[in-house]
Design a protein around this motif. Structure first.
Motif, mmCIF file in Angstrom:
data_model
loop_
_atom_site.group_PDB
_atom_site.id
_atom_site.type_symbol
_atom_site.label_atom_id
_atom_site.label_comp_id
_atom_site.label_asym_id
_atom_site.label_seq_id
_atom_site.Cartn_x
_atom_site.Cartn_y
_atom_site.Cartn_z
ATOM 1 N N UNK A 147 19.497 24.677 -13.337
ATOM 2 C CA UNK A 147 20.416 25.626 -13.968
ATOM 3 C C UNK A 147 20.652 25.265 -15.431
ATOM 4 N N UNK A 148 20.829 23.979 -15.709
ATOM 5 C CA UNK A 148 21.058 23.552 -17.086
ATOM 6 C C UNK A 148 19.864 23.817 -17.975
ATOM 7 N N UNK A 149 18.669 23.544 -17.459
ATOM 8 C CA UNK A 149 17.453 23.796 -18.240
ATOM 9 C C UNK A 149 17.289 25.286 -18.507
ATOM 10 N N UNK A 150 17.541 26.115 -17.486
ATOM 11 C CA UNK A 150 17.428 27.563 -17.673
ATOM 12 C C UNK A 150 18.455 28.069 -18.683
ATOM 13 N N UNK A 151 19.673 27.544 -18.637
ATOM 14 C CA UNK A 151 20.699 27.951 -19.601
ATOM 15 C C UNK A 151 20.303 27.568 -21.017
ATOM 16 N N UNK A 152 19.766 26.361 -21.174
ATOM 17 C CA UNK A 152 19.323 25.917 -22.500
ATOM 18 C C UNK A 152 18.144 26.752 -22.984
ATOM 19 N N UNK A 153 17.208 27.054 -22.107
ATOM 20 C CA UNK A 153 16.082 27.913 -22.486
ATOM 21 C C UNK A 153 16.574 29.285 -22.940
ATOM 22 N N UNK A 154 17.528 29.862 -22.216
ATOM 23 C CA UNK A 154 18.078 31.155 -22.615
ATOM 24 C C UNK A 154 18.692 31.068 -24.002
ATOM 25 N N UNK A 155 19.407 29.981 -24.277
ATOM 26 C CA UNK A 155 20.061 29.780 -25.563
ATOM 27 C C UNK A 155 19.033 29.658 -26.689
ATOM 28 N N UNK A 156 17.979 28.890 -26.456
ATOM 29 C CA UNK A 156 16.946 28.695 -27.483
ATOM 30 C C UNK A 156 16.203 29.998 -27.750
ATOM 31 N N UNK A 157 15.858 30.725 -26.692
ATOM 32 C CA UNK A 157 15.187 32.016 -26.892
ATOM 33 C C UNK A 157 16.098 32.988 -27.641
ATOM 34 N N UNK A 158 17.385 32.968 -27.343
ATOM 35 C CA UNK A 158 18.317 33.862 -28.036
ATOM 36 C C UNK A 158 18.375 33.523 -29.516
ATOM 37 N N UNK A 159 18.357 32.239 -29.830
ATOM 38 C CA UNK A 159 18.381 31.809 -31.232
ATOM 39 C C UNK A 159 17.080 32.195 -31.939
ATOM 40 N N UNK A 160 15.953 31.908 -31.293
ATOM 41 C CA UNK A 160 14.676 32.232 -31.928
ATOM 42 C C UNK A 160 14.523 33.740 -32.109
ATOM 43 N N UNK A 161 14.926 34.518 -31.110
ATOM 44 C CA UNK A 161 14.862 35.960 -31.240
ATOM 45 C C UNK A 161 15.720 36.479 -32.373
ATOM 46 N N UNK A 162 16.872 35.846 -32.599
ATOM 47 C CA UNK A 162 17.745 36.274 -33.681
ATOM 48 C C UNK A 162 17.140 35.969 -35.032
ATOM 49 N N UNK A 163 16.435 34.845 -35.152
ATOM 50 C CA UNK A 163 15.796 34.490 -36.420
ATOM 51 C C UNK A 163 14.571 35.354 -36.700
ATOM 52 N N UNK A 164 13.808 35.678 -35.655
ATOM 53 C CA UNK A 164 12.520 36.355 -35.853
ATOM 54 C C UNK A 164 12.564 37.847 -35.549
ATOM 55 N N UNK A 165 13.687 38.323 -34.965
ATOM 56 C CA UNK A 165 13.831 39.734 -34.566
ATOM 57 C C UNK A 165 12.768 40.123 -33.543
ATOM 58 N N UNK A 166 12.456 39.202 -32.646
ATOM 59 C CA UNK A 166 11.410 39.407 -31.657
ATOM 60 C C UNK A 166 12.029 39.801 -30.320
ATOM 61 N N UNK A 167 11.767 41.022 -29.873
ATOM 62 C CA UNK A 167 12.365 41.506 -28.631
ATOM 63 C C UNK A 167 11.873 40.726 -27.411
ATOM 64 N N UNK A 168 10.660 40.160 -27.473
ATOM 65 C CA UNK A 168 10.147 39.384 -26.346
ATOM 66 C C UNK A 168 11.016 38.155 -26.083
ATOM 67 N N UNK A 169 11.576 37.578 -27.136
ATOM 68 C CA UNK A 169 12.469 36.436 -26.961
ATOM 69 C C UNK A 169 13.759 36.843 -26.264
#
Length: 580
Positions: A217-239
């Motif tokens: 659960x912790x790893x999945x939560x962290x992955x969600x957080x990192x993808x959300x950050x990367x998507x915000x920087x790159x404007x990538x809907x896949x993230x």
């Protein structure tokens, strides 16, 4: 009942940064150290122990909460280094000697992780009790904890060094260049997606270890957080889609593990906030059903000094070293303020003396009090609880809990909303309704149900377009997660989504030497952030108008020790030392 991780590992890895690292005693990392399962267990537990340090917790608070609009600097004058550093942060401009620009504690944890990753495989050959399955779960935890540290660093500094492996001897080369944020985020994702293949199971424990170790659960939560950050920087809907997928892993896991806990016909009722009872479970007792990952504290061997230093007011006259106050926005309730109802438990459980007419600033109550306010649904007038002495602070530090994940999913769903000017577009409405449902669940759980009126609830019709829903999610995250080290990073994500021309694949020093001609920060984000600046919103706005000013400088001592480092151009003009 909590169990606390006590480690008697003589000489074990007292580290500074990667450039001025104080190496462990060679005996502890030499051939005689890595022989048995217990050796590896001690080193793995040492990573969690190191994360409980005063330096780590203070920076989680300063980097993630204090630098935002949710906190004010202290009024009293201590004339010490921490107080001055905090005031400099709130001025909107810092020097390269600011103590909170010291990243060494995080690199110390990273080095511990690297030691385990390098040496643990050797133990499988020497100790039959240390199996491949145990090795895999240890590697999973270390990859996740290392990624967590890098994720904090990249959000605080943007351009950071990535260490190539473990440091054990003073003869090793310490000079490492910075990497651009996209490189760091990609590495975190790669490591975390490896880690989640062989994780600890959150259902494998019934005690503190259920949330005290980094599990699936912790790893999945962290992955969600990192993808959300990367998507915000790159404007990538896949993230954003990946963020949703990893949030769902957490939500499905929680749903399965707590199937008998649901009530009222609402799928998450009672699990997040249901008044002061759940407040105690989350922030006083700790390790609640909602929790995903939190550091274990006992107030003795693991005293939460960082929390006490930042938030603790122990006798109204004597304050902790660098204590902070809640912002005035927590002292009022109306449409223009954070909380929409005075029946919201989070409003009066987060600070002392909420609604007090004679207080201009509020002391933070969340996570430092030994008791809740004692309010019940029929008695909603905020009360001031008894304070406690300046002694053991055993409250855990929570990195992820369920409502955080729910709101991350809502944020990602808003960004996945189809672009359409047609308010009646059903595709747009359906995605926005899904996001609204998550926000509304979190919000309604924290309202006193016995006195709930229509005026106290959120209305979808008020937030039926993408921009309004995005702002609702941002506001609800502030209400729900205040003082938990989230707000500043939430504002940065919001900023990145609303600016063009960001180059996350390059370090700032290589984009342009002049910080004043770089990408302009979003005006709405600046309005929110600068309302917490002590020098006044207008002055701070002028100081923080472009991307480089949103990050900390590289510490002066780091520049001297590592000639490959490049200073954030926002701070180069005031450098006392310029290696160039």
């Amino acid at each position: 009942m909590k169990k606390y991780m006590l480690f008697i590992l003589s000489g074990l890895l007292t580290t500074s940064c990667i450039d001025t690292v104080v190496l462990p005693d060679d005996i502890t990392i030499g051939e005689d150290m890595w022989k048995s399962k217990s050796d590896v267990e001690g080193m793995v537990n040492g990573v969690y122990k190191a994360m409980t340090s005063e330096a780590i917790i203070e920076r989680c608070i300063v980097w993630g909460s204090y630098r935002s609009d949710e906190m004010n600097p202290i009024v009293q004058t201590f004339n010490n280094g921490k107080e001055n550093a905090l005031k400099d942060i709130k001025s909107g401009y810092m020097t390269q000697t600011n103590t909170y620009a010291d990243w060494s504690a995080f690199y110390g944890v990273i080095n511990r992780c690297n030691l385990v990753l390098q040496h643990a495989p050797e133990v499988v050959e020497s100790d039959p009790a240390y199996t491949e399955a145990t090795l895999n779960t240890d590697i999973s935890q270390m990859l996740a904890m290392r990624s967590l540290c890098y994720f904090y660093l990249v959000r605080a500094f943007r351009d950071i060094p990535v260490t190539p492996g473990a440091y054990k001897f003073s003869s090793q080369e310490f000079e490492i260049p910075q990497e651009a944020p996209l490189t760091v985020l990609n590495k975190c994702i790669e490591d975390l997606e490896t880690a989640i293949k062989t994780p600890l199971s959150p259902n494998g424990f019934t005690d503190w270890r259920r949330v005290g170790y980094m599990n699936k659960e912790g790893i999945a939560a962290l992955l969600a957080d990192v993808y959300l950050w990367r998507g915000s920087m790159t404007h990538n809907s896949a993230d954003y889609q990946k963020c949703v997928e990893y949030c769902d892993i957490v939500l499905d896991s929680k749903r399965a593990a707590t199937a008998d806990y649901f009530d009222f016909g609402r799928p998450w009722s009672n699990l997040v906030y249901d008044g002061s009872v759940n407040y105690r479970a989350q922030f006083i007792s700790g390790n609640s059903l909602e929790s995903i990952f939190e550091l274990q504290m006992d107030g003795k061997n693991d005293d939460n000094f960082g929390l006490r230093n930042c938030y603790w007011n122990y006798d109204e006259k004597s304050r902790g070293n660098g204590l902070m106050n809640a912002s005035l926005i927590f002292n009022e309730v109306n449409a223009d303020k954070v909380y929409i109802s005075d029946k919201d438990y989070r409003w009066y459980e987060s600070c002392y003396s909420v609604n007090s007419s004679d207080k201009e600033e509020l002391d933070i109550f969340k996570m430092v009090s030994l008791m809740e306010t004692g309010n019940v649904e029929g008695n909603l007038k905020p009360q001031t609880p008894l304070s406690r002495g300046y002694e053991e602070v055993a409250q855990n530090w929570i990195f992820y809990r369920l409502s955080d994940v729910m709101l991350m999913k809502a944020e990602a769903l808003v960004q996945l909303t189809p672009d359409s000017e047609d308010a009646a577009d059903k595709d747009v409405e359906n995605v926005l309704r899904s996001a609204f449902s998550l926000v509304n669940e979190v919000n309604k759980r924290s309202i006193a149900l016995a006195t709930l009126t229509d005026a106290d609830t959120l209305k979808f019709s008020t937030y039926s377009n993408k921009a309004a829903m995005e702002e609702l999610v941002l506001a609800e995250r502030l209400r729900e997660l205040c003082f938990e080290g989230k707000r500043y990073f939430d504002l940065l994500r919001y900023n990145y989504r609303h600016v063009d021309g960001v180059q996350p694949d390059k370090i700032l020093a290589d984009i342009n030497e002049d910080p004043d001609v770089m990408v302009e920060n979003n005006g709405s984000m600046m309005n929110l952030m600068t309302r917490g600046m002590s020098v006044g919103g207008g002055a701070a706005r002028l100081l923080m108008h472009t991307e480089p000013y949103l990050y900390f400088p590289v510490l002066e001592s780091e520049l001297k020790a590592n000639l490959l480092l490049k200073q954030n151009p926002a701070y180069k003009k005031s450098n006392l030392y310029d290696k160039n």
